[in-house]
Design a protein around this motif. Structure first.
Motif, short mmCIF file in Angstrom:
data_model
loop_
_atom_site.label_atom_id
_atom_site.label_comp_id
_atom_site.label_asym_id
_atom_site.label_seq_id
_atom_site.Cartn_x
_atom_site.Cartn_y
_atom_site.Cartn_z
N LEU A 435 23.92 24.11 73.46
CA LEU A 435 23.51 24.69 72.19
C LEU A 435 24.58 24.39 71.14
CD1 LEU A 435 22.39 28.27 73.36
CD2 LEU A 435 20.88 26.41 72.67
N SER A 436 24.21 24.58 69.89
CA SER A 436 25.20 24.43 68.83
C SER A 436 26.25 25.52 68.95
CB SER A 436 24.52 24.52 67.46
OG SER A 436 24.06 25.83 67.23
N SER A 437 27.41 25.28 68.43
CA SER A 437 28.50 26.26 68.53
C SER A 437 28.11 27.58 67.88
CB SER A 437 29.77 25.70 67.88
OG SER A 437 29.53 25.36 66.52
N THR A 438 27.33 27.50 66.79
CA THR A 438 26.89 28.73 66.10
C THR A 438 26.01 29.57 67.01
OG1 THR A 438 26.96 27.59 63.98
CG2 THR A 438 25.71 29.65 64.08
N ASN A 439 25.04 28.91 67.65
CA ASN A 439 24.13 29.63 68.54
C ASN A 439 24.85 30.16 69.77
OD1 ASN A 439 21.84 29.34 66.97
ND2 ASN A 439 21.29 27.37 67.87
N ILE A 440 25.80 29.38 70.31
CA ILE A 440 26.57 29.84 71.47
C ILE A 440 27.40 31.07 71.10
CG2 ILE A 440 28.55 29.29 72.94
CD1 ILE A 440 27.40 26.55 73.38
N ASP A 441 28.03 31.04 69.94
CA ASP A 441 28.83 32.18 69.49
C ASP A 441 27.96 33.43 69.34
OD1 ASP A 441 31.07 30.62 69.47
OD2 ASP A 441 31.04 30.25 67.31
N SER A 442 26.77 33.22 68.78
CA SER A 442 25.86 34.35 68.59
C SER A 442 25.38 34.90 69.92
CB SER A 442 24.66 33.91 67.74
OG SER A 442 23.72 34.95 67.62
#
Length: 717
Positions: A435-442
């Protein structure tokens, strides 16, 4: 004596035989109670058997049969006259009084027309001539009338049952089984089947009858408690618990998906109500994380994590104080067995290790002594070091026999708690997720918070179950041989996969309607992906496309909505009723609703629902009605029980229910370009048996525009 009087006489004779049987079994109970006191186990079994027989007969004393067939087998000299009931009853000599609807010959009643006919028995196909097929109307123990099938259409035969109230319909489900339903009910136990059924097609009816049929026909091979039903909610479970005994089914296990999770996983945690997420979706809050966690991509990520944990468990040989006790290849043999959990592997290895230590203790002690022998022999006899070596060797000899301590130390890094394992996965999820880093962080932030609070989402449950399965085993879920799932369209692909994995020795009968898939942010797109990716193509897709619930007029109106999200028309049984009416009401809505309720009740409707789009809409309308002293039963996420009468209910909680009359409240709230909105509206409309009214305040939504005719009633009260 005409045929009606002859059949009345037959009913009297059968009821009399039933009464004699009651007396027969009561005498059996008295005898066993008196003379088997010294054999308590046998006494208990016999008492249970005879008591169940009495309950079974008493339950059906007033309506012992609902159908009759006359069948002459080829080359036979005498025809068989079978009176078919909800249960089959034999007299004290083993002679048939009534034939169970699940018996092979009874399939003629559901599937065959008068003339040449055949049925499948355990000994093969039986061919012959069906001479009579008769359906009875018995009320309060009296025969009112009968109809001979083939003299009128099946739809006509159904009408007396379909025009009754919702409560009474449930009592006649065995009688009204149709040919296409019966073929699904009687399919082989060894098959996996997915049944796509339109609203009102009798999916739940078929599901319950399939369980009853399999229990009856497989009783020599399996126990009744090896069958299980998975339903959508507490209301459904309450409903089937009252219906199954009438089908002679008493110990089949009944679960919702959530209760399976709670039973399977020992840890205590809360589960976020699905309808909170649905309300978010209705308010436009898209949640891609939920969709991802419900997918097989998430399952694959969990699988990679599991493999890493497995590989870390065996971290070399077991060494104690520099002595290699056992080689890692021996340990690995216990962790490479298929379908054996980590916990079970540790236990099995521990048993082996205990025996190994007893057998090799002397050799291990000797190896430890050899480490110090040369030093010991070269030391002066009065050296304190010699005393230390002897003490150390003695301690080793004692400690080496404490196998539990050694095992615990070796496996100390292994957690068997699914929540801890899930937390470890989430902490390292970037290693496994694409996943994108943004989605993983979320995903990481929200999931860790949920784990910390022990308040997990429905979408997290398959991952938790998978971890628990691998590390702690199947519990007793591998004992089941057939699983029936109802309302399955709301499962995600990962949910399907874990159910299939958990019930590893079972075949499946899965019922659902994609047109009613209201949890679309997490659920499957189509049945093909379930067949291909979960069942690996070992599954049939069957259809039930005829609605028996609603009138022709209601179904035609609902079809206008289903077209909005790409579904074809459902076929309605040809039972006509009132037209669907639309009402523009933007003032004094409480007075209008009260007047409508009175109108429904005057027409004899017993169960009435006012269906709102969301729970918030339901609460707001309830407050408005309460101000006008109109108190109604409210079905909500906290109160899912409905015992009849008049109720207010959100559209998504109405799924699976049916009412004599339905009022759809304020269609202005539904966006016809939003698939979820249209599915919810479709669900609401298809709850109505006999009467459907639609209320709007400003303008009728586009798919229903042609209902808005010049003669439409426009009210201002």
């Amino acid at each position: 004596m005409d045929n009606l009087e002859k059949e009345r006489q037959k009913l009297w004779e059968i009821k009399d035989l039933y009464r004699k049987l009651l007396d027969f079994y009561q005498k059996k109970i008295d005898y066993v109670t008196k003379f088997y006191k010294k054999e308590p186990y046998l006494q208990a079994n016999l008492l249970e058997q005879y008591t169940n027989k009495i309950l079974q007969i008493e339950r059906h004393l007033e309506d012992p049969f609902f159908g009759r067939i006359d069948f002459t087998q080829n080359n036979a000299t005498q025809k068989e006259i079978c009176y078919i009931g909800k249960v089959g009853i034999l007299d004290e000599s083993g002679n048939i009084i009534t034939v169970d609807w699940r018996a092979p010959i009874a399939s003629l009643f559901y599937d065959s027309n008068i003339g040449p006919a055949e049925y499948l028995s355990p000994s093969g196909i039986i061919k012959g001539e069906l001479e009579l097929k008769r359906q009875f109307d018995i009320k309060n123990g009296s025969l009112i009338d009968f109809q001979d099938v083939n003299t009128v259409s099946n739809d006509e035969l159904l009408k007396p049952f379909l025009t009754t109230s919702a409560d009474n319909r449930l009592k006649n489900i065995v009688v009204t089984i149709q040919t296409e339903q019966n073929k699904i009910i009687r399919r082989d136990l060894k098959e996996n089947n997915i049944i796509q059924g339109t609203a009102g097609a009798g999916k739940t009816t078929v599901a319950l009858h399939r369980i009853a049929y399999l229990v009856y026909n497989e009783q020599k091979n399996y126990n009744e408690n090896q069958f299980i039903i998975i339903g959508p909610n507490a209301y459904f479970m309450d409903y089937i618990s009252s219906v199954l005994p009438d089908l002679d089914v008493n110990t089949v296990k009944q679960y919702t998906f959530l209760s399976i999770v709670q039973n399977f996983i020992s840890e205590k945690f809360k589960i976020v109500n699905q309808n909170i997420c649905l309300e978010d979706a209705l308010n436009g809050k898209e949640n891609q994380i939920i969709k991802f966690k419900s997918s097989l991509n998430y399952k694959n990520a969990i699988e990679k994590f599991i493999n890493d944990v497995k590989n870390s468990i065996i971290h070399g040989p077991i060494v104690y104080k520099g002595i290699k006790i056992i080689d890692e290849s021996v340990i690995a043999n216990y962790f490479n067995k298929k379908d054996v959990s980590i916990n079970e592997s540790i236990k099995e290895f521990s048993k082996y290790f205990k025996k190994y230590l007893k057998t090799n203790a002397d050799e291990l002690k000797h190896q430890y002594w050899l480490k110090f022998r040369d030093e010991y022999l070269n030391l002066p006899k009065d050296s304190k070091r010699r005393e230390e070596i002897l003490a150390d060797t003695d301690n080793f000899n004692k400690e080496i026999m404490e196998e539990n301590k050694i095992i615990s130390n070796y496996f100390s890094s292994v957690s068997l708690k699914p929540l801890e394992l899930y937390q470890l996965f989430i902490l390292n999820c970037e290693k496994y997720l694409s996943l994108s880093s943004t989605n993983i962080d979320s995903l990481k932030e929200k999931t860790l918070e949920a784990i910390k609070n022990k308040n997990l989402g429905y979408e997290d449950l398959p991952a938790l179950m998978y971890l628990n399965l691998i590390f702690n085993g199947y519990k007793d879920f591998d004992k089941y041989i057939h699983v029936v799932v109802d309302e399955a369209q709301d499962f995600g692909l990962f949910h399907f996969w874990i159910i299939k994995k958990l019930f590893k020795n079972s075949t499946f009968s899965i019922f659902g309607d994609l047109a009613q898939s209201i949890y679309s942010y997490q659920s499957i797109l189509n049945w093909d992906e379930v067949i291909n990716e979960v069942f690996e193509k070992d599954c049939n897709l069957l259809t039930l496309d005829k609605s028996y619930r609603t009138t022709y007029e209601i179904m035609e109106c609902a079809n206008k909505i289903s077209k909005c999200f790409g579904f074809g028309n459902a076929k309605a049984v040809l039972r006509h009723g009132d037209d669907v009416e639309t009402f523009k009401v933007n003032e004094n809505i409480a007075d209008f609703i009260l007047e409508k309720i009175k109108e429904y009740q005057n027409n004899g409707y017993q169960s009435i629902a006012i269906i709102c789009k969301s729970e918030l809409d339901t609460i707001n309308l309830s407050k408005l009605l309460n101000k006008n002293k109109i108190n109604l039963n409210i079905i909500s996420s906290k109160n899912t029980k409905f015992d009849g009468g008049v109720c207010l209910v959100p559209s998504y909680l109405a799924k699976g229910l049916e009412f004599d009359a339905v009022m759809i409240y304020d269609t202005d709230l539904y966006d016809y370009q939003n698939e979820l909105d249209m599915k919810l509206l479709y669900v609401g409309m298809t709850r109505a048996l006999h009467k459907l009214d639609i209320i709007y305040q400003n303008e009728l939504i586009l798919p229903l525009k042609d209902l808005d005719k010049d003669e439409e009633l426009k009210r201002k009260l």
